[in-house]
Design a protein around this motif. Structure first.
Motif, PDB file in Angstrom:
ATOM      1  N   MET A 117      -0.131  80.977  19.203  1.00 56.15           N
ATOM      2  CA  MET A 117      -0.171  79.569  19.499  1.00 56.15           C
ATOM      3  C   MET A 117      -1.265  79.245  20.496  1.00 56.15           C
ATOM      4  SD  MET A 117       3.791  78.375  19.728  1.00 56.15           S
ATOM      5  CE  MET A 117       3.423  76.770  20.296  1.00 56.15           C
ATOM      6  N   ALA A 118      -1.432  80.090  21.483  1.00 58.61           N
ATOM      7  CA  ALA A 118      -2.454  79.829  22.498  1.00 58.61           C
ATOM      8  C   ALA A 118      -3.846  79.835  21.876  1.00 58.61           C
ATOM      9  CB  ALA A 118      -2.363  80.862  23.617  1.00 58.61           C
ATOM     10  N   GLN A 119      -4.086  80.731  20.943  1.00 59.63           N
ATOM     11  CA  GLN A 119      -5.391  80.747  20.274  1.00 59.63           C
ATOM     12  C   GLN A 119      -5.585  79.499  19.415  1.00 59.63           C
ATOM     13  OE1 GLN A 119      -5.711  84.417  18.160  1.00 59.63           O
ATOM     14  NE2 GLN A 119      -6.064  85.603  20.008  1.00 59.63           N
ATOM     15  N   GLY A 120      -4.530  79.048  18.775  1.00 63.40           N
ATOM     16  CA  GLY A 120      -4.605  77.821  18.002  1.00 63.40           C
ATOM     17  C   GLY A 120      -4.898  76.617  18.881  1.00 63.40           C
ATOM     18  N   VAL A 121      -4.283  76.572  20.067  1.00 57.62           N
ATOM     19  CA  VAL A 121      -4.541  75.484  21.010  1.00 57.62           C
ATOM     20  C   VAL A 121      -5.988  75.534  21.485  1.00 57.62           C
ATOM     21  CG1 VAL A 121      -3.949  74.559  23.285  1.00 57.62           C
ATOM     22  CG2 VAL A 121      -2.149  75.267  21.728  1.00 57.62           C
ATOM     23  N   CYS A 122      -6.501  76.724  21.732  1.00 59.76           N
ATOM     24  CA  CYS A 122      -7.909  76.860  22.147  1.00 59.76           C
ATOM     25  C   CYS A 122      -8.844  76.329  21.068  1.00 59.76           C
ATOM     26  CB  CYS A 122      -8.234  78.324  22.450  1.00 59.76           C
ATOM     27  SG  CYS A 122      -7.516  78.926  23.978  1.00 59.76           S
ATOM     28  N   LYS A 123      -8.557  76.632  19.825  1.00 57.23           N
ATOM     29  CA  LYS A 123      -9.381  76.136  18.711  1.00 57.23           C
ATOM     30  C   LYS A 123      -9.298  74.608  18.621  1.00 57.23           C
ATOM     31  CE  LYS A 123     -10.122  80.248  16.661  1.00 57.23           C
ATOM     32  NZ  LYS A 123     -11.313  80.951  16.972  1.00 57.23           N
ATOM     33  N   LEU A 124      -8.091  74.048  18.825  1.00 58.36           N
ATOM     34  CA  LEU A 124      -7.951  72.598  18.799  1.00 58.36           C
ATOM     35  C   LEU A 124      -8.714  71.941  19.949  1.00 58.36           C
ATOM     36  CD1 LEU A 124      -4.214  72.016  17.823  1.00 58.36           C
ATOM     37  CD2 LEU A 124      -6.226  71.506  16.472  1.00 58.36           C
ATOM     38  N   LEU A 125      -8.703  72.549  21.127  1.00 58.46           N
ATOM     39  CA  LEU A 125      -9.459  72.009  22.256  1.00 58.46           C
ATOM     40  C   LEU A 125     -10.949  72.041  21.974  1.00 58.46           C
ATOM     41  CD1 LEU A 125      -7.553  73.519  25.309  1.00 58.46           C
ATOM     42  CD2 LEU A 125      -7.576  71.143  24.549  1.00 58.46           C
ATOM     43  N   TRP A 126     -11.424  73.126  21.386  1.00 54.55           N
ATOM     44  CA  TRP A 126     -12.836  73.229  21.024  1.00 54.55           C
ATOM     45  C   TRP A 126     -13.203  72.148  20.013  1.00 54.55           C
ATOM     46  CZ3 TRP A 126     -15.144  74.257  16.281  1.00 54.55           C
ATOM     47  CH2 TRP A 126     -16.515  74.473  16.325  1.00 54.55           C
ATOM     48  N   LEU A 127     -12.365  71.969  19.001  1.00 54.74           N
ATOM     49  CA  LEU A 127     -12.610  70.960  17.981  1.00 54.74           C
ATOM     50  C   LEU A 127     -12.566  69.553  18.578  1.00 54.74           C
ATOM     51  CD1 LEU A 127     -13.066  70.466  14.980  1.00 54.74           C
ATOM     52  CD2 LEU A 127     -10.600  70.446  14.677  1.00 54.74           C
ATOM     53  N   ARG A 128     -11.662  69.329  19.492  1.00 56.89           N
ATOM     54  CA  ARG A 128     -11.555  68.023  20.162  1.00 56.89           C
ATOM     55  C   ARG A 128     -12.824  67.718  20.949  1.00 56.89           C
ATOM     56  NH1 ARG A 128      -6.781  65.197  21.658  1.00 56.89           N
ATOM     57  NH2 ARG A 128      -7.121  63.795  23.394  1.00 56.89           N
ATOM     58  N   ARG A 129     -13.336  68.708  21.672  1.00 60.66           N
ATOM     59  CA  ARG A 129     -14.574  68.504  22.440  1.00 60.66           C
ATOM     60  C   ARG A 129     -15.761  68.292  21.516  1.00 60.66           C
ATOM     61  NH1 ARG A 129     -12.821  73.111  26.407  1.00 60.66           N
ATOM     62  NH2 ARG A 129     -11.571  71.875  27.837  1.00 60.66           N
ATOM     63  N   LEU A 130     -15.814  69.011  20.415  1.00 64.74           N
ATOM     64  CA  LEU A 130     -16.889  68.843  19.440  1.00 64.74           C
ATOM     65  C   LEU A 130     -16.867  67.428  18.857  1.00 64.74           C
ATOM     66  CD1 LEU A 130     -19.177  70.117  17.718  1.00 64.74           C
ATOM     67  CD2 LEU A 130     -17.405  70.690  16.057  1.00 64.74           C
ATOM     68  N   LEU A 131     -15.690  66.941  18.521  1.00 63.23           N
ATOM     69  CA  LEU A 131     -15.568  65.586  17.981  1.00 63.23           C
ATOM     70  C   LEU A 131     -15.962  64.537  19.016  1.00 63.23           C
ATOM     71  CD1 LEU A 131     -12.241  65.938  15.956  1.00 63.23           C
ATOM     72  CD2 LEU A 131     -14.541  65.649  15.031  1.00 63.23           C
ATOM     73  N   ARG A 132     -15.648  64.777  20.271  1.00 63.67           N
ATOM     74  CA  ARG A 132     -16.058  63.833  21.326  1.00 63.67           C
ATOM     75  C   ARG A 132     -17.571  63.831  21.489  1.00 63.67           C
ATOM     76  NH1 ARG A 132     -11.617  64.700  25.769  1.00 63.67           N
ATOM     77  NH2 ARG A 132     -10.054  63.312  24.923  1.00 63.67           N
ATOM     78  N   ASP A 133     -18.205  65.003  21.370  1.00 64.82           N
ATOM     79  CA  ASP A 133     -19.659  65.085  21.510  1.00 64.82           C
ATOM     80  C   ASP A 133     -20.381  64.284  20.427  1.00 64.82           C
ATOM     81  OD1 ASP A 133     -19.453  66.619  23.758  1.00 64.82           O
ATOM     82  OD2 ASP A 133     -19.881  68.533  22.748  1.00 64.82           O
ATOM     83  N   ILE A 134     -19.818  64.217  19.259  1.00 59.69           N
ATOM     84  CA  ILE A 134     -20.450  63.439  18.197  1.00 59.69           C
ATOM     85  C   ILE A 134     -19.850  62.030  18.110  1.00 59.69           C
ATOM     86  CG2 ILE A 134     -21.143  65.450  16.850  1.00 59.69           C
ATOM     87  CD1 ILE A 134     -18.762  64.933  15.007  1.00 59.69           C
ATOM     88  N   GLU A 135     -19.177  61.641  19.198  1.00 58.22           N
ATOM     89  CA  GLU A 135     -18.602  60.309  19.367  1.00 58.22           C
ATOM     90  C   GLU A 135     -17.603  59.949  18.275  1.00 58.22           C
ATOM     91  OE1 GLU A 135     -21.890  57.655  19.869  1.00 58.22           O
ATOM     92  OE2 GLU A 135     -22.506  58.618  21.726  1.00 58.22           O
ATOM     93  N   PHE A 136     -16.764  60.898  17.952  1.00 58.77           N
ATOM     94  CA  PHE A 136     -15.697  60.696  16.977  1.00 58.77           C
ATOM     95  C   PHE A 136     -14.413  61.299  17.530  1.00 58.77           C
ATOM     96  CE2 PHE A 136     -13.456  61.566  12.931  1.00 58.77           C
ATOM     97  CZ  PHE A 136     -13.505  60.288  12.408  1.00 58.77           C
ATOM     98  N   GLY A 137     -14.169  61.057  18.802  1.00 58.01           N
ATOM     99  CA  GLY A 137     -13.038  61.666  19.489  1.00 58.01           C
ATOM    100  C   GLY A 137     -11.699  61.208  18.950  1.00 58.01           C
ATOM    101  N   PRO A 138     -10.733  62.106  18.896  1.00 57.37           N
ATOM    102  CA  PRO A 138      -9.399  61.736  18.414  1.00 57.37           C
ATOM    103  C   PRO A 138      -8.718  60.774  19.382  1.00 57.37           C
ATOM    104  CG  PRO A 138      -9.422  63.993  19.211  1.00 57.37           C
ATOM    105  CD  PRO A 138     -10.827  63.500  19.259  1.00 57.37           C
ATOM    106  N   GLN A 139      -7.993  59.808  18.829  1.00 56.66           N
ATOM    107  CA  GLN A 139      -7.318  58.799  19.636  1.00 56.66           C
ATOM    108  C   GLN A 139      -5.888  59.200  20.006  1.00 56.66           C
ATOM    109  OE1 GLN A 139      -9.081  56.250  20.715  1.00 56.66           O
ATOM    110  NE2 GLN A 139     -10.812  57.043  19.576  1.00 56.66           N
ATOM    111  N   LYS A 140      -5.336  60.193  19.342  1.00 50.38           N
ATOM    112  CA  LYS A 140      -3.964  60.611  19.615  1.00 50.38           C
ATOM    113  C   LYS A 140      -3.922  62.126  19.750  1.00 50.38           C
ATOM    114  CE  LYS A 140      -2.595  60.845  14.790  1.00 50.38           C
ATOM    115  NZ  LYS A 140      -1.639  61.853  14.475  1.00 50.38           N
TER     116      LYS A 140
END
Length: 105
Positions: free
Chosen positions: A1-24
């Motif tokens: 689970m911790a590795q999955g959370v790390c991947k989600l955090l990475w994906l969240r930051r990537l989406l924010r960098d391209i200005e498509f950040g998740p709202q929820k």
């Protein structure tokens, strides 16, 4: 689970960098939500998972991730790992594309 959370955090930051950040919060589908994130009892034999548990719990409390409930009819791996009711077993076998080679034709 911790590795999955790390991947989600990475994906969240990537989406924010391209200005498509998740709202929820981002959903992490897992089977052992109660065992890791919501279990407040720590035993001596589980000290090696304590850091991961706190990390996952911190992300859950911050609202960054969420663990939605998944019905057993959608958890196909359950048929391979634990005893399930007959209807769930037969539906899972069908969804996995498995057939009974001994069934009469």
């Amino acid at each position: 689970m911790a590795q999955g959370v790390c991947k989600l955090l990475w994906l969240r930051r990537l989406l924010r960098d391209i200005e498509f950040g998740p709202q929820k919060s981002m959903d992490l589908y897992c089977d052992n939500k109660a065992a890791i994130a919501h279990n407040h009892v720590q035993h001596d034999r589980t000290k090696h998972v304590e850091v991961d548990r706190h990390f996952v719990k911190e992300m859950l409390d911050a609202g960054i991730i969420s663990f939605p409930f998944i019905s057993s009819e959608y958890r196909l791996a359950d048929v391979l790992t634990k005893a399930v009711p007959t209807t769930v077993f037969l539906n899972s076998l069908d969804k996995l594309g498995m057939c009974d080679i001994f069934a009469p034709t």
